[in-house]
Motif scaffolding. Structure first.
Motif, short mmCIF file in Angstrom:
data_model
loop_
_atom_site.label_atom_id
_atom_site.label_comp_id
_atom_site.label_asym_id
_atom_site.label_seq_id
_atom_site.Cartn_x
_atom_site.Cartn_y
_atom_site.Cartn_z
N GLN A 1 0.82 -1.20 0.00
CA GLN A 1 0.00 0.00 0.00
C GLN A 1 0.86 1.26 0.00
OE1 GLN A 1 -3.43 0.21 -0.28
NE2 GLN A 1 -3.21 -2.00 -0.70
N LEU A 2 1.92 1.24 0.82
CA LEU A 2 2.83 2.38 0.89
C LEU A 2 3.56 2.58 -0.43
CD1 LEU A 2 4.26 4.60 2.48
CD2 LEU A 2 5.82 2.86 3.39
N ALA A 3 4.05 1.49 -1.02
CA ALA A 3 4.79 1.59 -2.28
C ALA A 3 3.89 2.09 -3.40
CB ALA A 3 5.37 0.22 -2.64
N TYR A 4 2.65 1.60 -3.46
CA TYR A 4 1.73 2.03 -4.51
C TYR A 4 1.39 3.51 -4.36
CZ TYR A 4 -2.09 1.92 -7.89
OH TYR A 4 -2.88 2.18 -8.98
N TYR A 5 1.16 3.94 -3.13
CA TYR A 5 0.83 5.36 -2.90
C TYR A 5 2.00 6.26 -3.32
CZ TYR A 5 -0.88 9.53 -0.50
OH TYR A 5 -1.30 10.81 -0.21
N ARG A 6 3.21 5.81 -3.05
CA ARG A 6 4.37 6.61 -3.41
C ARG A 6 4.56 6.70 -4.92
NH1 ARG A 6 8.80 4.48 1.14
NH2 ARG A 6 8.13 5.92 2.80
N ARG B 1 2.07 6.20 -7.28
CA ARG B 1 0.89 6.72 -7.98
C ARG B 1 0.27 7.93 -7.30
NH1 ARG B 1 -1.80 2.97 -11.49
NH2 ARG B 1 -0.17 1.98 -12.71
N GLY B 2 0.56 8.16 -6.04
CA GLY B 2 -0.03 9.28 -5.32
C GLY B 2 -1.48 9.09 -4.96
N THR B 3 -1.94 7.86 -5.00
CA THR B 3 -3.34 7.57 -4.67
C THR B 3 -3.44 6.12 -4.21
OG1 THR B 3 -5.62 7.63 -5.49
CG2 THR B 3 -3.92 6.84 -7.01
N PHE B 4 -4.63 5.71 -3.78
CA PHE B 4 -4.87 4.33 -3.40
C PHE B 4 -5.69 3.64 -4.48
CE2 PHE B 4 -4.38 6.64 0.64
CZ PHE B 4 -3.33 5.93 1.17
N CYS B 5 -5.70 2.33 -4.46
CA CYS B 5 -6.46 1.59 -5.48
C CYS B 5 -7.10 0.35 -4.85
CB CYS B 5 -5.56 1.17 -6.64
SG CYS B 5 -4.40 -0.15 -6.22
N VAL C 1 -3.44 -8.25 -13.72
CA VAL C 1 -4.88 -8.40 -13.95
C VAL C 1 -5.44 -7.21 -14.73
CG1 VAL C 1 -7.13 -8.60 -12.82
CG2 VAL C 1 -5.17 -9.88 -11.94
N ALA C 2 -5.04 -6.00 -14.34
CA ALA C 2 -5.51 -4.78 -15.00
C ALA C 2 -4.43 -4.26 -15.94
CB ALA C 2 -5.86 -3.71 -13.96
N ASP C 3 -4.86 -3.65 -17.05
CA ASP C 3 -3.90 -3.13 -18.03
C ASP C 3 -3.00 -2.05 -17.43
OD1 ASP C 3 -4.89 -4.80 -19.95
OD2 ASP C 3 -6.27 -3.34 -20.80
N ASP C 4 -3.51 -1.30 -16.45
CA ASP C 4 -2.72 -0.23 -15.83
C ASP C 4 -2.35 -0.56 -14.39
OD1 ASP C 4 -5.27 -0.14 -14.85
OD2 ASP C 4 -5.45 2.05 -14.91
N GLY C 5 -2.27 -1.85 -14.08
CA GLY C 5 -1.99 -2.25 -12.70
C GLY C 5 -0.80 -3.17 -12.59
N TYR C 6 -0.68 -3.78 -11.41
CA TYR C 6 0.44 -4.67 -11.11
C TYR C 6 -0.08 -6.01 -10.59
CZ TYR C 6 3.34 -0.43 -11.17
OH TYR C 6 3.97 0.74 -11.54
N GLY D 1 9.14 -2.17 -7.91
CA GLY D 1 10.00 -3.00 -7.08
C GLY D 1 10.92 -2.17 -6.20
N ASP D 2 11.46 -1.09 -6.75
CA ASP D 2 12.32 -0.20 -5.95
C ASP D 2 11.54 0.43 -4.80
OD1 ASP D 2 14.44 -0.77 -7.61
OD2 ASP D 2 14.16 1.00 -8.88
N GLN D 3 10.31 0.81 -5.08
CA GLN D 3 9.47 1.38 -4.03
C GLN D 3 9.15 0.35 -2.95
OE1 GLN D 3 8.79 4.41 -3.49
NE2 GLN D 3 9.13 5.46 -5.44
N ILE D 4 8.95 -0.89 -3.35
CA ILE D 4 8.68 -1.95 -2.37
C ILE D 4 9.90 -2.15 -1.46
CG2 ILE D 4 8.34 -4.45 -2.12
CD1 ILE D 4 6.52 -4.33 -4.57
N LYS D 5 11.09 -2.19 -2.06
CA LYS D 5 12.31 -2.35 -1.25
C LYS D 5 12.45 -1.22 -0.24
CE LYS D 5 14.66 -4.52 -5.17
NZ LYS D 5 15.70 -4.33 -6.20
N GLN D 6 12.22 0.01 -0.69
CA GLN D 6 12.36 1.15 0.22
C GLN D 6 11.28 1.12 1.30
OE1 GLN D 6 14.96 3.42 0.13
NE2 GLN D 6 14.07 3.88 2.15
N ALA D 7 10.07 0.73 0.93
CA ALA D 7 8.99 0.67 1.92
C ALA D 7 9.28 -0.40 2.96
CB ALA D 7 7.66 0.39 1.22
#
Length: 780
Positions: A576-581, A583-587, A715-720, A751-757
């Protein structure tokens, strides 16, 4: 060809003198041995059916009941049946009947049998009621209530007899249908963090209209189905989510599993294939005999549903124009092998015995050394299984319904499983270990788009340098079932079967072993055109998929558990933290949870993005104090654990809403609320597959024998798509997928954001330890 002649049991020639019949004694002997082997399996299945059918009792308990009844009768005490034995005796036929004494004994045996069956039913009903209790899951760790202690003792007593794989199936409870108002309430709570105020107000209005009107009617149909069916979700989930999908199953549905990360037990391709195929077949033997232990909740005696094991081998997904079907054969004595554009049939039994690993290696080496060219249209034929389902269904019906094509296709679809001997080399080692792992993942997921048979339930991939991997079709089972098989294969290959000093398999070789048979095809130009179109579609899809696979070695679940936090909740908050960083939003976030506490259970969705998780992420990003952030972290982690428990115990959100939508479609009624719910994209799709058979791997003495697990496409074209697993106590593996065609998604950046988070959350929790640690004399 020699093998073709050996396949004929007899030949006859018409001559002027009459009919000259020539019998092949070797072929007849093979037919005899095959029949004996088949009957042995049938008898074993019959025995297991009896043992499973009477569980939690045993067949010997019948003799005990009969003996006790007869002993009570002839000891002169009161009638144990309260007159029922006399009633049964009165209704026995009298003409030509045995003596009255014999009739009394026969009546007592019949009564005892009925009593025994009634006791079995009562025990099974009691066990089902006990397994319906899930209060233990919601209790604080280490604080077990008296009710739970008594419940645990009763479960242990009723399931004390050693069970077979399917012993618990009849005792598992049915998946309950949650109340509509509870499901809608939890849904609205889950989408609040990702919706603007006006969007949320709109969906709240739609939900209220649904509850006041259509919801009650649809719920009534679901409750009716739950009373009638073994599971009110699973058959519709399998059909509408998997089998009715007309898009390619490659990338969109199939998933993969990786080999050991640091170790390759043998660099010889044929040898590695020999041991891996043997391990698969040994697992199948255990499966046929039901010797595989039923899965349980880790650390408990609570059993999980084993239904997904039934179609593991000898199975294939058959394409249809409107819907696919799953074909499963009771047995298969061969595997299908692909190498350099050719298909082979490799028998794995000879003279009624399983071939040794060395014999299978020799057969694989024969295939590798075979220089025959592919027949026209054969090389890329597998692309039909990689493209859209409708063209494949039409071509199959037109060109593969008779003749040589049907025989060859049957050989593939009815094989125990599929094997690809790949000409590429894969693995982490080399000058670019990070890039190599990414390419390894892509290869396992889609290969060249024609060198896998994506319809097979299981496909083994063996690379030129000895690395292996697995590709699995998704409709018949979920990842934990396939992971259980793959763990056994890796452990058996490396620790049980082993290799000699030269890297070859162990065992002897029968010099008279006939070579594998080439499959014959007659592919007309019209069919080849469809193959070309399917290949182009599949290659476009494959090229668009981006992977980033990495092992995170800084810490693992040991440190996370030290902070009294669920490792899964920790990683979900990291995501959640990595995605927010990035994309700047939640999903909307999907995490797969099992529902195998119930009969025929498969999965449920844990909506990991919650109000608590979003508050924590925002507080951390806004620079709030560490104490506040830690408190919000704990609240978010506890919320996630509670959501996971609710999903496991049948109180999830998405499967219930999905089934309500299916009923509305059957009734021909449009629901704006349900249509809105099911159209929302899962931009973050996640899954954790933990090691289930830890006893197979000694990671203390052999830490190098760890696998990276596996992964799947976005799963989504613009997702992970994010798959992760914990290796040992100090390592976390991640598989991240996305689509290159989307400018917003980048697997490596995520992946870089996940490592940092991960590091940031570790530091946040570790800082709490430092503040709580008492000051030493040196500090003073």
């Amino acid at each position: 060809m020699a093998e073709a002649h050996q396949a004929v049991a007899f030949q006859f020639t018409i001559t002027p003198e009459g009919i000259d019949v020539q019998l092949s004694h070797q072929a007849l002997a093979e037919v005899y041995r095959s029949g004996v082997r088949s009957w042995k399996k049938r008898l074993a299945r019959m025995k297991n059916t009896v043992l499973t059918g009477v569980y939690p009792a045993s067949p010997s308990s019948w003799l005990f009941v009969v003996t006790a009844t007869l002993a009570t009768m002839y000891m002169g005490s009161s009638d144990p049946s309260m007159g029922l034995i006399r009633k049964i005796q009165e209704h026995l036929p009298t003409s030509g009947s045995p003596s009255g004494q014999s009739q009394a004994v026969l009546s007592a045996v019949l009564f005892s049998t009925l009593l025994w069956l009634l006791l079995i039913h009562a025990m099974r009903l009691c066990l089902r009621m006990l397994l319906s209790y899930h209060g233990w899951m919601f209790q604080q760790h280490g604080k077990m209530s008296v009710t739970t202690k008594v419940w645990s003792v009763l479960v242990c007593l009723l399931s004390s007899r050693q069970p077979l794989l399917y012993s618990y199936q009849a005792s598992l409870p049915h998946l309950p249908v949650p109340a509509v108002k509870d499901t809608v309430r939890r849904y609205l709570e889950s989408v609040r963090p990702i919706m603007r105020d006006e969007e949320f107000d709109h969906i709240t209005l739609l939900a209220a209209q649904f509850l006041d009107g259509l919801g009650k009617r649809l719920q009534w149909y679901l409750k009716l189905k739950a009373l009638w069916a073994g599971n009110y979700v699973s058959d519709w989930w399998e059909e509408y989510v998997y089998l009715r999908s007309r898009t390619p199953i490659m990338v969109n549905s199939n998933y993969y599993g990786m080999d050991f990360l640091y170790v390759t037990p043998s660099s010889l391709q044929a040898a590695r294939a020999g041991n891996a195929v043997t391990a698969f077949l040994l697992y199948r033997r255990k499966l046929n005999r039901e010797e595989i232990k039923p899965s349980r909740i880790p650390g408990t005696v609570i059993p999980l549903c084993s239904a997904q094991w039934e179609r593991m081998f000898n199975s294939a997904r058959i394409p249809g124009e409107k819907t696919d079907t799953l074909q499963h054969c009771q047995d298969s004595d061969h595997v299908a092998v692909y190498h350099r554009g050719r298909y082979f049939r490799l028998p794995v039994y000879r003279a009624g015995r399983l071939l040794s690993p060395r014999e299978i290696e020799c057969q694989m080496q024969r295939i590798l050394e075979n220089q025959s060219p592919p027949s026209p249209g054969e090389e890329k034929l597998g692309a039909l299984t990689a493209g859209s389902r409708v063209p494949w269904a039409q071509v199959r019906k037109q060109f593969f319904s008779s003749g040589v094509n049907k025989r060859s296709l049957d050989c593939i679809e009815k094989a125990a499983f599929f094997v690809t001997l790949d000409d590429d080399e894969q693995g982490m080692k080399g000058d670019d270990p990070t890039g190599n792992l990414d390419r390894y993942a892509k290869s396992l997921l889609h290969g060249k788009c024609y060198d896998r048979w994506f319809d097979k339930s299981i496909s083994l991939v063996v690379y030129k340098n000895g690395k292996t991997g697995l590709n699995a079709e998704h409709s018949w089972a979920d990842a934990p079932t396939v992971a259980h098989l793959w763990e056994y294969v890796l452990a058996t290959d490396a620790f049980q079967l082993g290799y000699n000093e030269e890297g070859h398999c162990k065992g002897n070789v029968d010099p008279g072993l006939p070579p594998p048979q080439r499959l014959l095809w007659d592919i007309p130009p019209e069919c080849q055109e469809v193959v070309t179109r399917s290949l182009a579609e599949a290659q476009t899809l494959a090229c668009d998929v981006s992977f980033h696979v990495f092992p995170f070695r800084d810490f693992g679940k040991r440190l996370i558990k030290r902070h009294k936090t669920s490792p899964d909740a920790f990683v979900q908050l990291v995501l959640q933290l990595a995605y927010y960083r990035i994309r700047g939003t939640f999903c909307l976030t999907y995490e797969a949870s099992m529902t195998r506490l119930f009969r025929e259970g498969r999965t449920e969705t844990v909506r990991s993005c919650s109000a608590e998780s979003s508050k924590f992420v925002k507080a951390l990003e806004d620079g709030e104090g560490p104490e506040l952030c830690r408190r919000l972290f704990q609240l978010a982690a506890e919320k996630h654990q509670n959501l996971y428990r609710l999903a496991m115990t049948g109180s999830g959100i998405d499967r219930h809403l999905f089934c309500l939508y299916v009923v509305s479609q059957y009734l021909g009624i449009e629901s704006p609320f349900l249509s809105k719910v099911l159209s929302e994209p899962w931009r973050l799709s996640t899954s954790q597959t933990s090691v289930q058979q830890v006893e197979l791997f000694d990671l203390v003495n052999h830490p190098e024998y760890i696998s990276l697990g596996g992964g799947f496409g976005p799963v989504a074209d613009d997702g992970y798509g994010v798959s992760y697993n914990f290796s040992g106590e100090d390592m976390i593996n991640f598989h991240i997928s996305s689509k290159q065609s989307c400018a917003q998604s980048d697997s490596h950046k995520f992946g870089d954001q996940i490592k940092q988070a991960l590091l940031d959350l570790r530091d946040l929790l570790s800082e709490d330890d430092r503040t709580k640690k008492p000051a030493s004399k040196k500090d003073i």
